[in-house]
Design an enzyme around this catalytic site. Structure first.
Site, PDB file in Angstrom:
ATOM      1  CG  ASP A 186      -4.413   1.280   5.075  1.00  0.00           C
ATOM      2  OD1 ASP A 186      -4.643   1.231   6.296  1.00  0.00           O
ATOM      3  OD2 ASP A 186      -4.803   2.214   4.348  1.00  0.00           O
TER       4      ASP A 186
ATOM      5  CD  GLU B 132      -1.631   6.295   3.011  1.00  0.00           C
ATOM      6  OE1 GLU B 132      -2.217   7.284   2.512  1.00  0.00           O
ATOM      7  OE2 GLU B 132      -2.225   5.249   3.328  1.00  0.00           O
TER       8      GLU B 132
ATOM      9  CG  HIS C   5      -6.854   6.798   6.884  1.00  0.00           C
ATOM     10  ND1 HIS C   5      -7.729   5.975   6.225  1.00  0.00           N
ATOM     11  CD2 HIS C   5      -7.599   7.539   7.748  1.00  0.00           C
ATOM     12  CE1 HIS C   5      -8.950   6.211   6.668  1.00  0.00           C
ATOM     13  NE2 HIS C   5      -8.891   7.128   7.582  1.00  0.00           N
TER      14      HIS C   5
ATOM     15  CG  ASP D  93      -1.883   1.181   1.199  1.00  0.00           C
ATOM     16  OD1 ASP D  93      -2.845   1.131   0.417  1.00  0.00           O
ATOM     17  OD2 ASP D  93      -1.669   2.150   1.946  1.00  0.00           O
TER      18      ASP D  93
END
Length: 576
Positions: A170, A26, A165, A24
């Site tokens: 995640d 960000e 988040h 994942d």
């Protein structure tokens, strides 16, 4: 003849022997071309066992937007000493070597990795990719989960890690989701990775059996209606080519569980051929609003929208209503929910000291002032402390903000957001931002709609593919007629004939009265498309000089590239 035994390669790789890297990211936004990675989290698993983890913050090379910091928790201070992506990328590429990449909404994450590889001279990874969104839609039904968001799936499979988040959290949650989905796929006799890849995209036996339903559908623009054996409309759609679109429902490209479920119930497909693509789009909206098919989500209940109304009384107040009336009230909307209308009302309260009590008060009403008066947020007309003339200044400011100039609201809330951000009260600032965005978007939408709905008559044309012209008659924002003028035909008699046969539309109260907001927006999109020419216009088609559209551009700049729909599909996140 002796039977030939297949090799292990021919049989496929058992899922318990496949090495998955679930990862994942960000980022500072939603576009790999414009934004950068701020965090990478990855978990390597095989046979249900965690083999290793990879986690690091990444210096994006520029400031992280404040709204991103509010929602992800990643601030400039956290990444100031973090490595740049060119330092992180080699280690990450080594970590994923020989594995199958897994992500929730994988296109987003792999897009950023590919962009980083291209920017720094690395070949893009050739790993096979598995998207848990696609797999979830294949093995889970609508009765089991309302959507395929990561948070929803993590709760359904009772993940030991809650998505928060942040990249590694995640990724860990996605590992649990992956294992749950693989377990469910076993009931479909899926035991190898090759079978899993084919299973995700394969049409169901029911889809294959129903392919004959598309045989009688023509190659023309229009609307199609799936019906069951009793004639109940299950689903309505539109297309520029009805036959090709309907046939696609019976192929591997259709993976939505609820639509596959619908196909299993469908007994026939009815169609309505339309003169133009715009007519098809409008007819679709009207048919959905009338039939309310259970498998359509969009615009099923246009009558359930709400409006924010500045009432017509000596001391006007803001009220949320469901009906437009022929009075002197000022309306803002439509809003799809009571909550959205309340957010817009709160934004207006934050900028204009209107009374917030709900009862009707007159010039002679006298009662004790409430706490809002002590806070300086209301002049207390109910206690006789503010005259009708003084209060009317506030009411007129609110009216202008709703109709022509959102500047005062934008300035007041932006100033408070700036102060809260300086004080590092990001969560409060984000609440103000979202309320302001709701208000500005609603005002911009209504002003745009009103620019068309106040025109009693408009005729416009756009070039057709065969050299002719698509013609539409629009009255008070409603499509009244559609036709195609053949190539070489004289326009005057054709336009006159279309206008004469067009639907007669009567004006009504409020900014949207003759058609749904969705229909008028369809027409506006067509009018604003390249090549459209105005043929006849009664009235002035204009927008306010100081309208909400100019401020909306600033609001959208803060959200630009954040791809809200993708974020919500991942975790219900308002920002990525």
């Amino acid at each position: 003849m002796d039977a030939v035994q297949g090799t292990l390669d021919e049989l496929g790789t058992p899922l318990q022997e496949v090495t998955f890297v679930v990862f994942d990211l960000e980022t500072t936004g939603g576009s790999p071309a414009e934004h950068a990675i701020t965090e990478i989290g990855a978990v390597k698993v095989r046979g249900g066992e965690v083999l290793g983890e990879f986690a690091t913050l990444v210096d994006p090379g520029g400031p992280i937007p404040p709204f991103i910091s509010v929602l992800t928790g990643i601030t400039d201070a956290m990444v100031v000493a973090a490595p740049r992506i060119e330092s992180v990328l080699p280690a990450f590429l080594e970590f994923i070597t020989g594995s199958v990449l897994v992500a929730h909404n994988a296109g987003f994450d792999t897009g950023f990795i590919k962009a980083a590889c291209q920017a720094h001279g690395y070949p893009p990874p050739k790993n096979a990719v598995l998207d848990t969104v696609d797999l979830a839609r294949r093995v889970l039904t609508r009765d089991e989960i309302p959507n395929a968001k990561l948070g929803t799936l993590a709760r359904f499979f009772r993940s030991s890690t809650e998505p928060i988040h942040r990249a590694l959290h995640d990724a860990r949650a996605t590992v649990d989701v992956l294992h749950g989905l693989i377990g469910r796929s076993g009931s479909f006799q899926v035991h190898t990775f090759e079978e899993l890849k084919s299973f995700v995209r394969a049409p169901t036996p029911e889809q294959q059996r129903k392919r004959h339903l598309a045989e009688h559908v023509p190659h023309a623009p229009g609307v199609y209606l799936f019906e069951d054996e009793r004639g109940e409309v299950l689903y309505i759609g539109k297309s520029t080519n009805l036959r090709n679109r309907v046939r696609s429902y019976f192929t591997a490209s259709e993976t939505r569980p609820r639509i596959r479920e619908m196909i299993g119930i469908a007994d026939r497909v009815r169609h309505v051929v339309c003169a133009t693509n715009l007519e098809a789009e409008v007819r679709e909206l009207r048919l959905i609003g009338g039939a309310k098919p259970r498998y359509n989500r969009r615009s099923r209940f246009p009558e359930k929208v709400v409006w924010l109304k500045l009432t017509d009384e000596p001391f006007p107040r803001l009220s949320i209503v469901r009906e437009l009336r022929a009075d002197d009230g000022t309306y803002l909307g439509p809003f799809s929910s009571q909550r959205a209308a309340d957010d817009a009302r709160t934004a207006l309260y934050d900028a204009v000291p209107l009374r917030q009590c709900t009862e009707r008060i007159s010039l002679t009403t006298r009662r004790p002032a409430c706490a809002l008066y002590e806070m300086g947020r209301c002049g207390a007309p109910c206690a006789g402390l503010e005259s009708s003339a003084d209060y009317s200044v506030h009411a007129e400011l609110a009216r202008r903000a709703m109709l022509t100039d959102v500047g005062p609201v934008y300035s007041a809330i932006s100033a408070r957001m700036e102060r809260l951000s300086v004080e590092q009260r990001y969560e409060e600032a984000s609440v103000d931002r979202d309320r302001l965005a709701v208000f500005v978007r609603a005002a911009a939408r209504m002003q745009r709609l009103s620019s068309l709905t106040r025109l009693p008559h408009l005729v416009a044309a756009s070039p057709a593919f065969d050299g002719g012209w698509d013609l539409h008659v629009i009255r008070y924002g409603r499509l009244a007629a559609a036709g195609v003028m053949p190539r070489g035909a004289h326009p005057t008699p054709f336009v006159e004939s279309l206008v004469t046969s067009a639907e007669q539309v009567q004006p009504g109260p409020g900014p949207v009265h003759a058609a749904s907001a969705e229909e008028t927006e369809c027409i506006l999109r067509w009018l604003e498309s390249p090549g459209v020419r105005l043929v006849q216009v009664d009235g002035d088609w204009t927008l306010p000089v100081h309208g909400a559209a100019r401020v909306k551009a600033r609001i959208e700049q803060a959200y630009r590239g954040l791809d809200l729909d993708r974020s919500r599909s991942r975790e219900g996140r308002p920002l990525r």
